[in-house]
Design a protein around this motif. Structure first.
Motif, PDB file in Angstrom:
ATOM      1  N   VAL A 125     -12.260  16.521 -59.828  1.00 49.79           N
ATOM      2  CA  VAL A 125     -13.112  16.228 -58.690  1.00 49.79           C
ATOM      3  C   VAL A 125     -13.862  14.597 -58.820  1.00 49.79           C
ATOM      4  O   VAL A 125     -14.162  14.001 -57.900  1.00 49.79           O
ATOM      5  N   ALA A 126     -14.430  14.756 -60.071  1.00 53.23           N
ATOM      6  CA  ALA A 126     -15.139  13.324 -60.545  1.00 53.23           C
ATOM      7  C   ALA A 126     -14.229  12.180 -60.230  1.00 53.23           C
ATOM      8  O   ALA A 126     -14.845  11.237 -59.663  1.00 53.23           O
ATOM      9  N   ALA A 127     -12.909  12.059 -60.689  1.00 53.14           N
ATOM     10  CA  ALA A 127     -11.911  11.006 -60.389  1.00 53.14           C
ATOM     11  C   ALA A 127     -11.800  10.760 -58.998  1.00 53.14           C
ATOM     12  O   ALA A 127     -11.429   9.682 -58.772  1.00 53.14           O
ATOM     13  N   SER A 128     -11.932  11.757 -58.135  1.00 51.99           N
ATOM     14  CA  SER A 128     -11.606  11.687 -56.712  1.00 51.99           C
ATOM     15  C   SER A 128     -12.807  11.216 -55.907  1.00 51.99           C
ATOM     16  O   SER A 128     -12.501  10.722 -54.622  1.00 51.99           O
ATOM     17  N   VAL A 129     -13.970  10.852 -56.332  1.00 53.16           N
ATOM     18  CA  VAL A 129     -15.129  10.621 -55.646  1.00 53.16           C
ATOM     19  C   VAL A 129     -14.923   9.389 -54.964  1.00 53.16           C
ATOM     20  O   VAL A 129     -15.071   9.079 -53.724  1.00 53.16           O
ATOM     21  N   ASP A 130     -14.353   8.426 -55.576  1.00 49.96           N
ATOM     22  CA  ASP A 130     -14.103   6.927 -54.948  1.00 49.96           C
ATOM     23  C   ASP A 130     -13.131   6.780 -53.946  1.00 49.96           C
ATOM     24  O   ASP A 130     -12.743   6.051 -53.369  1.00 49.96           O
ATOM     25  N   GLU A 131     -12.271   7.784 -53.941  1.00 51.96           N
ATOM     26  CA  GLU A 131     -11.033   8.142 -52.935  1.00 51.96           C
ATOM     27  C   GLU A 131     -11.255   8.911 -51.656  1.00 51.96           C
ATOM     28  O   GLU A 131     -10.462   9.004 -50.815  1.00 51.96           O
ATOM     29  N   ARG A 132     -12.487   9.270 -51.519  1.00 49.56           N
ATOM     30  CA  ARG A 132     -12.958  10.203 -50.430  1.00 49.56           C
ATOM     31  C   ARG A 132     -13.038   9.459 -49.189  1.00 49.56           C
ATOM     32  O   ARG A 132     -13.416   8.400 -49.192  1.00 49.56           O
ATOM     33  N   PRO A 133     -12.560  10.080 -47.974  1.00 55.95           N
ATOM     34  CA  PRO A 133     -12.741   9.365 -46.654  1.00 55.95           C
ATOM     35  C   PRO A 133     -14.372   9.259 -46.363  1.00 55.95           C
ATOM     36  O   PRO A 133     -15.010   9.667 -46.856  1.00 55.95           O
ATOM     37  N   ALA A 134     -14.576   8.671 -45.244  1.00 54.10           N
ATOM     38  CA  ALA A 134     -16.046   8.458 -44.738  1.00 54.10           C
ATOM     39  C   ALA A 134     -16.645   9.978 -44.715  1.00 54.10           C
ATOM     40  O   ALA A 134     -15.912  10.616 -44.188  1.00 54.10           O
ATOM     41  N   PRO A 135     -17.855  10.011 -44.808  1.00 63.13           N
ATOM     42  CA  PRO A 135     -18.603  11.232 -44.713  1.00 63.13           C
ATOM     43  C   PRO A 135     -18.307  11.912 -43.596  1.00 63.13           C
ATOM     44  O   PRO A 135     -18.612  11.225 -42.434  1.00 63.13           O
ATOM     45  N   ASP A 136     -18.423  13.079 -43.569  1.00 57.60           N
ATOM     46  CA  ASP A 136     -18.345  13.887 -42.237  1.00 57.60           C
ATOM     47  C   ASP A 136     -19.743  14.613 -42.121  1.00 57.60           C
ATOM     48  O   ASP A 136     -20.148  15.595 -42.852  1.00 57.60           O
ATOM     49  N   PRO A 137     -20.507  14.432 -40.742  1.00 57.01           N
ATOM     50  CA  PRO A 137     -21.687  15.075 -40.667  1.00 57.01           C
ATOM     51  C   PRO A 137     -21.457  16.374 -40.616  1.00 57.01           C
ATOM     52  O   PRO A 137     -22.583  17.408 -41.014  1.00 57.01           O
ATOM     53  N   TYR A 138     -20.305  17.120 -40.371  1.00 58.12           N
ATOM     54  CA  TYR A 138     -20.388  18.590 -40.243  1.00 58.12           C
ATOM     55  C   TYR A 138     -20.438  19.066 -41.737  1.00 58.12           C
ATOM     56  O   TYR A 138     -20.782  20.182 -42.188  1.00 58.12           O
ATOM     57  N   ARG A 139     -19.770  18.443 -42.501  1.00 59.56           N
ATOM     58  CA  ARG A 139     -19.626  18.623 -44.014  1.00 59.56           C
ATOM     59  C   ARG A 139     -21.194  18.403 -44.516  1.00 59.56           C
ATOM     60  O   ARG A 139     -21.359  19.461 -45.346  1.00 59.56           O
ATOM     61  N   LEU A 140     -21.968  17.719 -44.300  1.00 60.36           N
ATOM     62  CA  LEU A 140     -23.526  17.514 -44.628  1.00 60.36           C
ATOM     63  C   LEU A 140     -24.034  18.876 -44.205  1.00 60.36           C
ATOM     64  O   LEU A 140     -24.733  19.415 -45.058  1.00 60.36           O
TER      65      LEU A 140
END
Length: 286
Positions: A125-140
């Motif tokens: 999970v920690a290693a994947s942080v920089d590979e995530r797509p743009a944030p989704d407001p629904y996820r927030l």
């Protein structure tokens, strides 16, 4: 020398620890890797989560078997001791659902193995942080909902504990509010705005969720210790007076012990059961 109750308590502590890890890691994987993510890191995280689930299931099955035995009955006591000492059968399944290897593991080994799987998931999970797509407001919004739900659970537990005189006089919500948790929730309520760093806010809410859950588990554990201490103090009083095995007291004591099993422990119900035993001891059953 450990008593049967000591061994049973140790098992339930291990069971709760692994179940907590499973819950936390399910949330971590769901939060970082969408179900459709087929990247290697996502597949590896799900494989570790599957192994953790198999370990958890083995302890759940052992807990169910233990629950069918009554430690106060001589006929069940020997079987209970044997079952507590025996290794658990862990059936590891493949991602396809097919059964893979089957291992016999003792409870401490299961706990260690579960912790190892959780460490692997955290690293992915920690290693994947920089590979995530743009944030989704629904996820927030989902993160905000989880924090609010956990906060509500903590509030209810704190109110129950306070009404029973447990857990100390401090407000567990106060440090969280002082840390700005409520402000972050308000910011998440405002929705996706250009002036809000949604990704940073989402990560802060993830940390808030872990803190709230940890505080709730800690408060629950303190309540359990305090009630267990009260129960044993009155058990000792009954023993000092030669009345510990009186049928009425023994039945009330068994009810209180059952209410304090970690897997089914609820503050209000357990407190009532301990109080009933206290009243029976003070009532002078002969």
């Amino acid at each position: 020398m450990l008593t049967v109750q000591d061994r049973l308590q140790a098992f339930h502590t291990a069971h709760a620890r692994v179940c907590d890890l499973m819950e936390d890691m399910e949330r971590a994987v769901a939060g970082r890797f969408p179900p459709t993510d087929g990247q290697p890191a996502a597949r590896a995280a799900r494989e570790h989560l599957l192994r953790l689930n198999c370990l958890t299931l083995a302890l759940v099955q052992r807990k169910d078997a233990l629950a069918r035995l009554d430690p106060t009955q001589p006929a069940d006591e020997a079987a209970l001791i044997q079952l507590l000492a025996a290794p658990c059968l862990v059936r590891f399944t493949a991602a396809t659902g097919d059964q893979g290897q089957v291992e016999e593991l003792r409870v401490p080994r299961i706990v260690q193995n579960a912790a190892d799987q959780a460490d692997q998931i955290r690293a992915l999970v920690a290693a994947s942080v920089d590979e995530r797509p743009a944030p989704d407001p629904y996820r927030l919004a989902e993160r905000k909902f989880r924090v609010r739900s956990s906060l509500d659970r903590l509030r209810r537990l704190a109110a129950e504990a306070a009404s029973e005189g447990l857990g100390g006089a401090t407000d567990p919500i106060a440090p969280l509010a002082a840390d700005g948790l409520l402000g972050r929730l308000d910011a998440a309520d405002a929705g996706h705005r250009p002036d809000i760093d949604a990704e940073a806010l989402g990560e802060a809410l993830d940390r808030d969720l872990e803190r709230v859950d940890a505080i709730r588990r800690g408060l629950r554990s303190r309540c359990h210790r305090e009630l267990s201490g009260r129960l044993e103090a009155y058990r000792q009083k009954a023993a000092d007076e030669g009345r510990a095995e009186h049928p009425e007291l023994e039945e009330s004591y068994r009810d209180a012990v059952a209410g304090l099993l970690p897997g089914s422990f609820e503050v209000a119900a357990a407190s009532r059961a301990v109080r009933a035993y206290q009243q029976a001891v003070n009532g002078g059953a002969r």
